[in-house]
Design an enzyme around this catalytic site. Sequence first.
Site, PDB file in Angstrom:
ATOM      1  N   ARG A 506       0.805  -1.218   0.000  1.00  0.00           N
ATOM      2  CA  ARG A 506       0.000   0.000   0.000  1.00  0.00           C
ATOM      3  C   ARG A 506       0.840   1.271   0.000  1.00  0.00           C
ATOM      4  O   ARG A 506       0.585   2.187  -0.782  1.00  0.00           O
ATOM      5  CB  ARG A 506      -0.948   0.000   1.213  1.00  0.00           C
ATOM      6  CG  ARG A 506      -2.181  -0.865   1.040  1.00  0.00           C
ATOM      7  CD  ARG A 506      -2.664  -1.429   2.344  1.00  0.00           C
ATOM      8  NE  ARG A 506      -1.648  -2.288   2.953  1.00  0.00           N
ATOM      9  CZ  ARG A 506      -1.439  -3.551   2.586  1.00  0.00           C
ATOM     10  NH1 ARG A 506      -2.161  -4.086   1.640  1.00  0.00           N
ATOM     11  NH2 ARG A 506      -0.490  -4.272   3.151  1.00  0.00           N
ATOM     12  N   THR A 507       1.844   1.348   0.867  1.00  0.00           N
ATOM     13  CA  THR A 507       2.613   2.591   0.963  1.00  0.00           C
ATOM     14  C   THR A 507       3.356   2.874  -0.332  1.00  0.00           C
ATOM     15  O   THR A 507       3.296   3.985  -0.880  1.00  0.00           O
ATOM     16  CB  THR A 507       3.600   2.529   2.143  1.00  0.00           C
ATOM     17  OG1 THR A 507       2.888   2.250   3.344  1.00  0.00           O
ATOM     18  CG2 THR A 507       4.336   3.844   2.295  1.00  0.00           C
ATOM     19  N   LYS A 534      26.904  -4.554  -2.636  1.00  0.00           N
ATOM     20  CA  LYS A 534      28.363  -4.405  -2.646  1.00  0.00           C
ATOM     21  C   LYS A 534      28.864  -3.691  -1.389  1.00  0.00           C
ATOM     22  O   LYS A 534      30.060  -3.430  -1.257  1.00  0.00           O
ATOM     23  CB  LYS A 534      28.793  -3.611  -3.878  1.00  0.00           C
ATOM     24  CG  LYS A 534      28.361  -4.242  -5.203  1.00  0.00           C
ATOM     25  CD  LYS A 534      28.741  -3.339  -6.368  1.00  0.00           C
ATOM     26  CE  LYS A 534      28.257  -3.911  -7.699  1.00  0.00           C
ATOM     27  NZ  LYS A 534      28.595  -3.028  -8.842  1.00  0.00           N
ATOM     28  N   ARG A 555      11.641   3.899   3.147  1.00  0.00           N
ATOM     29  CA  ARG A 555      11.238   2.936   4.179  1.00  0.00           C
ATOM     30  C   ARG A 555      12.465   2.122   4.550  1.00  0.00           C
ATOM     31  O   ARG A 555      13.194   1.642   3.666  1.00  0.00           O
ATOM     32  CB  ARG A 555      10.128   2.012   3.682  1.00  0.00           C
ATOM     33  CG  ARG A 555       9.903   0.835   4.650  1.00  0.00           C
ATOM     34  CD  ARG A 555       8.647   0.066   4.380  1.00  0.00           C
ATOM     35  NE  ARG A 555       7.466   0.828   4.766  1.00  0.00           N
ATOM     36  CZ  ARG A 555       6.235   0.314   4.782  1.00  0.00           C
ATOM     37  NH1 ARG A 555       6.027  -0.953   4.450  1.00  0.00           N
ATOM     38  NH2 ARG A 555       5.220   1.061   5.136  1.00  0.00           N
ATOM     39  N   HIS A 581       5.496   5.890  11.471  1.00  0.00           N
ATOM     40  CA  HIS A 581       4.985   5.836  10.102  1.00  0.00           C
ATOM     41  C   HIS A 581       4.085   7.063   9.935  1.00  0.00           C
ATOM     42  O   HIS A 581       2.867   6.963   9.946  1.00  0.00           O
ATOM     43  CB  HIS A 581       4.195   4.547   9.894  1.00  0.00           C
ATOM     44  CG  HIS A 581       3.964   4.193   8.453  1.00  0.00           C
ATOM     45  ND1 HIS A 581       4.140   5.089   7.425  1.00  0.00           N
ATOM     46  CD2 HIS A 581       3.561   3.020   7.868  1.00  0.00           C
ATOM     47  CE1 HIS A 581       3.863   4.504   6.272  1.00  0.00           C
ATOM     48  NE2 HIS A 581       3.514   3.236   6.519  1.00  0.00           N
TER      49      HIS A 581
END
Length: 754
Positions: A506-507, A534, A555, A581
């Site tokens: 959703r986000t 890396k 996120r 959030h």
Amino acid sequence: MGQLLSQLEVAEVGERWVGVGHAEDGGDPTGHGEHKETIETCTRAALAGGVTTILCMPNTNPPLTNLSNFKLAQKLAHDSACCDYGLYGGAGPDNFNELQRIGAAACGLKMYLNKTFTSLRLDDMTIWKKHIENWPAHLPLVVHAEGQTMGAVILLAVLAKRPIHIAHVARKEEILVVKAAKASGHAVTCEVCPHHLFLTEQDAKRLGRGWGDVCPALVTQEDQDALWDNLDVIDCFATDHAPHALEEKKSDNPPPGFPGLETMLPLLLTAVRQGRLTFDDIVLRLYTNPRRIFSLPEQPNTYIEVDMEEKWTVPEAMAQTKSKWTPFAGMELIGSVRKVVLRNKVVYIDGAILAEPGSGRDVRSLENLHLITPVAPSVTAASVKVTTTAAPTPSRVGGASITPGRIVSPVKPPPATQTRLGEARTPRSRFTSESCEDESVMFSREPKTHGISHQNVLTVSQFNREQLHQIFNTAHHMRKIVTRDGGCELLKGRVMANVFYEVSTRTQLSFSSAMKRLGGEVIDFSPDKSSVQKGESLSDSLQVISGYSDVVILRHPEPAAWEKCHITRPLINAGDGCGEHPTQALLDVFTIREEIGTVNGLTITMVGDLKHGRTVHSLAKLLAHYRIHLRYVSPDSLRMPNDVRQIVSKAGITQEEFTTLEEALPDTDVLYMTRIQRERFLSDAEYQKVAGSYVLTPEVLTKAKEKMVVMHPLPRIDEISPAIDSDPRAAYFRQAEYGMYVRMALLALVLGAA
């Protein structure tokens, strides 16, 4: 008295207001006529109607056309007003110089250019011109002008390069002229009265001769529809309170006018319940715009509480005004004023006036000067755009016109296959600049003052109440744009980078969709397909990515990971482990507002993994801005963290903890379910101890209120039975959709486009 505007301030859009008013026609400030309205009875009626400031018009007995009469009214108001007040000066045929002596002591100058209840009517345009040129340009000028007269006086104001405010606009031709004047960049503002929004010429016939007479007259259904269809052009709602007594209305020569102070706000609240208005519409036109246009002072520690559930029938006469009749008698309304607090004192509660005569303050008094924020009264050319888009086809309820609006009750909204907000409009191309520009001042090119432009969005703690209102108002406009046109080009040429170190549905998708619906582009970054493999650091990755984009969405599984990053582009936190959030919390509050219409006064119950749930952490902190009750339901090992509870406690919010859902459910207005977050546990054995602790089933839901709202940040596992999905109270999928509108608003605000 003169026309009543309501200065409404909202702690949360919906239930806490601060009111200003305009009182009009035929008052007797001296109180010598026992049957006539006085300043005391008028201000008592104002408080009963949720109005805390009235602006009194000059067509009183005696009229306020000279310094002597003005000082008399000042003295009487000072001694008897129960709420705050301002006094207008009245334009006469030869008092141009006399008015200079009144000047800034008046809240404005009123010119009567058409028929009304007054001896102050001015027919000579040369006299209009003298008043327009002589009255100080920084002080409000208000005119009663209808039809062609309105066009003529607007032209004179434009030639004199001064702002002008049009009182009680009523007809289609008038609202369209004001719209065109604003679109051309002229400093024109206007107001509309509730009786023109809720009554028509058919009601005038029903009321009968004298009783149905008002100036301007009640209009046709087409005129009324035009007012609703052009709501964005209307700056203020004003009662035009004309408290003529029963004896006068029954006479052979009845004066025109309606009382309206005690019915204005309930009428508007009913329109909110019907979907014709939003709470934000009321706040804008009864608080924000009146303060701006009339340079009104703040009223600290002042608010109004309303009951949005009370259904009542308007009686033959309202309780406080001396008029003892109302044209709205018999109407069924939903929403009433329960309590009014003025400067931290309860002045009205459940029908009782507690304010003492003389406790009101003059808005132009010296003690109020430091509370006035200088604001420009003009409207810029970019503020309103004239469009030819067809308006929605109104539905009819009891003869009233209802333009489709947003859902404001916790009842299930129409399915996607049914007509939703604005879908009846003539379609336009999917992405056009007009799609955003015609949303009036919301997307004007004026400098942004909300403090969000080009700023990071990292935690809910960074937002104040005004910014929250700005975000939610913008999100609501975004919803209208998407529903009507699919999107717009507000962010054309801008690039957003999605940087997700954790999986998301959703986000990530709602941010991507939000950017694309605003005409922008999206680039995606996946750690497992990048130089992170890396050994590249988060800071270095973001430095590089920010060079390719205008805004970065991050996120990350580590709480406050963004603290290690220093980039030159705005960064929006899309979730940081079990920390915060913020955009989810914003969309959660927006969901509550859209579903119920207010946040204040609600009992909100959070259920599940409250220890690891970043959504509930952010939401609880954000809710500290409102007057709510919080309940927590969780296993003992997954309780809400102490630091979050302390923040909420400092805001004066009551918090209760429960171990069973059934115990907390009956009084709950918003049920916020969350999953037990398996990925946050060190072992599967620990997870299994609490898995399935709370499951919402149809049987459990029988113990809940009929109008409760069920929310969930998703994904769900087994904590909500799929059988709940068809229940009107299930809002979680609508909640996900609301997230796109909120993120559209954030992107536009952060990038300085709104």
